[in-house]
Design a protein around this motif. Sequence first.
Motif, PDB file in Angstrom:
ATOM      1  N   THR A  34      86.510  15.787  89.008  1.00 35.10           N
ATOM      2  CA  THR A  34      85.496  14.914  89.797  1.00 35.10           C
ATOM      3  C   THR A  34      85.152  15.530  91.337  1.00 35.10           C
ATOM      4  OG1 THR A  34      87.488  13.691  90.916  1.00 35.10           O
ATOM      5  CG2 THR A  34      86.623  13.225  88.791  1.00 35.10           C
ATOM      6  N   LEU A  35      84.386  14.813  91.799  1.00 32.57           N
ATOM      7  CA  LEU A  35      84.113  15.203  93.364  1.00 32.57           C
ATOM      8  C   LEU A  35      85.393  15.110  94.140  1.00 32.57           C
ATOM      9  CD1 LEU A  35      81.959  16.162  95.068  1.00 32.57           C
ATOM     10  CD2 LEU A  35      81.152  13.878  95.391  1.00 32.57           C
ATOM     11  N   PRO A  36      86.037  13.872  93.862  1.00 40.56           N
ATOM     12  CA  PRO A  36      87.275  14.100  94.874  1.00 40.56           C
ATOM     13  C   PRO A  36      88.047  15.364  94.725  1.00 40.56           C
ATOM     14  CG  PRO A  36      86.825  11.811  94.382  1.00 40.56           C
ATOM     15  CD  PRO A  36      85.774  12.677  93.695  1.00 40.56           C
ATOM     16  N   ASP A  37      88.184  15.691  93.321  1.00 40.20           N
ATOM     17  CA  ASP A  37      89.119  16.789  93.119  1.00 40.20           C
ATOM     18  C   ASP A  37      88.476  17.927  93.718  1.00 40.20           C
ATOM     19  OD1 ASP A  37      90.679  15.267  91.197  1.00 40.20           O
ATOM     20  OD2 ASP A  37      89.410  15.653  89.697  1.00 40.20           O
ATOM     21  N   LEU A  38      87.132  18.086  93.798  1.00 46.28           N
ATOM     22  CA  LEU A  38      86.676  19.418  94.301  1.00 46.28           C
ATOM     23  C   LEU A  38      86.820  19.321  95.983  1.00 46.28           C
ATOM     24  CD1 LEU A  38      84.653  21.621  94.197  1.00 46.28           C
ATOM     25  CD2 LEU A  38      82.925  20.079  94.557  1.00 46.28           C
ATOM     26  N   ILE A  39      86.733  18.134  96.483  1.00 52.66           N
ATOM     27  CA  ILE A  39      87.169  18.050  98.075  1.00 52.66           C
ATOM     28  C   ILE A  39      88.590  18.500  98.201  1.00 52.66           C
ATOM     29  CG2 ILE A  39      87.222  16.411  99.703  1.00 52.66           C
ATOM     30  CD1 ILE A  39      84.902  14.914  98.526  1.00 52.66           C
ATOM     31  N   TYR A  40      89.347  17.726  97.266  1.00 55.30           N
ATOM     32  CA  TYR A  40      90.777  18.223  97.427  1.00 55.30           C
ATOM     33  C   TYR A  40      90.922  19.893  97.350  1.00 55.30           C
ATOM     34  CZ  TYR A  40      95.908  19.127  96.509  1.00 55.30           C
ATOM     35  OH  TYR A  40      97.107  19.426  96.854  1.00 55.30           O
ATOM     36  N   GLU A  41      90.227  20.515  96.453  1.00 54.52           N
ATOM     37  CA  GLU A  41      90.377  22.006  96.327  1.00 54.52           C
ATOM     38  C   GLU A  41      89.672  22.749  97.360  1.00 54.52           C
ATOM     39  OE1 GLU A  41      92.005  23.448  94.087  1.00 54.52           O
ATOM     40  OE2 GLU A  41      92.467  21.638  92.538  1.00 54.52           O
ATOM     41  N   MET A  42      88.808  22.077  98.191  1.00 50.86           N
ATOM     42  CA  MET A  42      88.075  22.701  99.294  1.00 50.86           C
ATOM     43  C   MET A  42      89.176  22.643 100.391  1.00 50.86           C
ATOM     44  SD  MET A  42      84.262  21.876  99.418  1.00 50.86           S
ATOM     45  CE  MET A  42      83.963  20.534  98.222  1.00 50.86           C
ATOM     46  N   LYS A  43      89.909  21.673 100.570  1.00 46.12           N
ATOM     47  CA  LYS A  43      90.571  21.421 101.589  1.00 46.12           C
ATOM     48  C   LYS A  43      92.007  22.391 101.426  1.00 46.12           C
ATOM     49  CE  LYS A  43      89.661  16.712 102.706  1.00 46.12           C
ATOM     50  NZ  LYS A  43      90.290  15.387 102.732  1.00 46.12           N
ATOM     51  N   LEU A  44      92.253  22.425 100.290  1.00 46.20           N
ATOM     52  CA  LEU A  44      93.505  23.398  99.570  1.00 46.20           C
ATOM     53  C   LEU A  44      93.100  24.841 100.055  1.00 46.20           C
ATOM     54  CD1 LEU A  44      96.572  23.200  98.367  1.00 46.20           C
ATOM     55  CD2 LEU A  44      95.089  23.422  96.286  1.00 46.20           C
ATOM     56  N   TRP A  45      92.123  25.436  99.858  1.00 43.36           N
ATOM     57  CA  TRP A  45      91.520  26.653  99.732  1.00 43.36           C
ATOM     58  C   TRP A  45      92.156  27.500 100.998  1.00 43.36           C
ATOM     59  CZ3 TRP A  45      91.002  29.967  96.279  1.00 43.36           C
ATOM     60  CH2 TRP A  45      90.330  31.430  96.521  1.00 43.36           C
ATOM     61  N   PRO A  46      92.177  26.949 102.169  1.00 40.74           N
ATOM     62  CA  PRO A  46      92.838  27.927 103.299  1.00 40.74           C
ATOM     63  C   PRO A  46      94.111  27.914 103.164  1.00 40.74           C
ATOM     64  CG  PRO A  46      91.193  26.418 104.281  1.00 40.74           C
ATOM     65  CD  PRO A  46      91.321  25.911 102.661  1.00 40.74           C
ATOM     66  N   PHE A  47      94.721  27.181 102.590  1.00 38.41           N
ATOM     67  CA  PHE A  47      96.476  27.110 102.239  1.00 38.41           C
ATOM     68  C   PHE A  47      96.566  28.149 101.320  1.00 38.41           C
ATOM     69  CE2 PHE A  47      95.584  23.162 104.338  1.00 38.41           C
ATOM     70  CZ  PHE A  47      96.838  22.986 105.422  1.00 38.41           C
ATOM     71  N   VAL A  48      95.808  28.101 100.267  1.00 39.36           N
ATOM     72  CA  VAL A  48      95.879  29.187  99.082  1.00 39.36           C
ATOM     73  C   VAL A  48      95.826  30.538  99.547  1.00 39.36           C
ATOM     74  CG1 VAL A  48      94.905  29.833  96.733  1.00 39.36           C
ATOM     75  CG2 VAL A  48      95.011  27.237  97.253  1.00 39.36           C
ATOM     76  N   VAL A  49      94.669  30.878 100.319  1.00 43.29           N
ATOM     77  CA  VAL A  49      94.604  32.065 100.967  1.00 43.29           C
ATOM     78  C   VAL A  49      95.914  32.603 101.585  1.00 43.29           C
ATOM     79  CG1 VAL A  49      93.063  33.339 102.558  1.00 43.29           C
ATOM     80  CG2 VAL A  49      92.019  32.014 100.957  1.00 43.29           C
ATOM     81  N   GLU A  50      96.392  31.887 102.566  1.00 37.45           N
ATOM     82  CA  GLU A  50      97.641  32.116 103.274  1.00 37.45           C
ATOM     83  C   GLU A  50      98.712  32.130 102.274  1.00 37.45           C
ATOM     84  OE1 GLU A  50      97.786  32.995 106.399  1.00 37.45           O
ATOM     85  OE2 GLU A  50      95.687  32.891 106.264  1.00 37.45           O
ATOM     86  N   ALA A  51      98.965  31.440 101.302  1.00 42.46           N
ATOM     87  CA  ALA A  51     100.155  31.664 100.596  1.00 42.46           C
ATOM     88  C   ALA A  51      99.942  32.812  99.788  1.00 42.46           C
ATOM     89  CB  ALA A  51     100.000  30.209  99.559  1.00 42.46           C
ATOM     90  N   TRP A  52      98.898  33.067  99.276  1.00 34.75           N
ATOM     91  CA  TRP A  52      98.692  34.812  98.625  1.00 34.75           C
ATOM     92  C   TRP A  52      99.279  35.554  99.451  1.00 34.75           C
ATOM     93  CZ3 TRP A  52      98.359  35.533  93.681  1.00 34.75           C
ATOM     94  CH2 TRP A  52      97.524  34.835  92.979  1.00 34.75           C
ATOM     95  N   LYS A  53      99.314  35.573 100.620  1.00 36.73           N
ATOM     96  CA  LYS A  53      99.648  36.610 101.741  1.00 36.73           C
ATOM     97  C   LYS A  53     101.189  36.731 101.584  1.00 36.73           C
ATOM     98  CE  LYS A  53      95.711  36.461 104.453  1.00 36.73           C
ATOM     99  NZ  LYS A  53      95.058  35.904 105.925  1.00 36.73           N
TER     100      LYS A  53
END
Length: 108
Positions: A34-53
Motif C-alpha cells: 500500500t502507499l503507507p508501505d511504500l512510504i515506510y520503505e522510503m523512510k527505511l532506505w537510508p537505514f538499509v544502505v548504512e546497514a549493508w555497509k
Amino acid sequence: MDAQRFLELAGDDELLQFLRRLPMVAGNDDGPVTLPDLIYEMKLWPFVVEAWKRVDGEPGFPGRILQMSKVYKRAEAELEELTGEKRRLPRVIDLTVFLDIYSNEGLP
C-alpha cells in the motif's frame, strides 16, 4: 529522513535503484504493498544502505539471502528506535526479483 524529503533529494539513478529493488523486499503476506508501505520503505532506505555497509555476508545465494535478512532486521530496528515506526505486515522476499538483482546488478 521522511519520504517526501527522500524523493526531493534522490537523484534519478538513486530513485530508480530503490524502485527496482523494492519488490525484492517489500512484499506482504496479506496483500499488495500500500502507499503507507511504500512510504515506510522510503523512510527505511537510508537505514538499509548504512546497514549493508556494516553487516557481513557470505558469498553465494544462501549467504546473501541471510545477509539481506540481517540488513533489513537491523535497518528496521534502527528506524523504529529513532521514529517509533514499524513495518505494517511481515516482509516477504521475492526470490525471483532477488535472483535478478543479485545476478545482474549485485547487492549494495
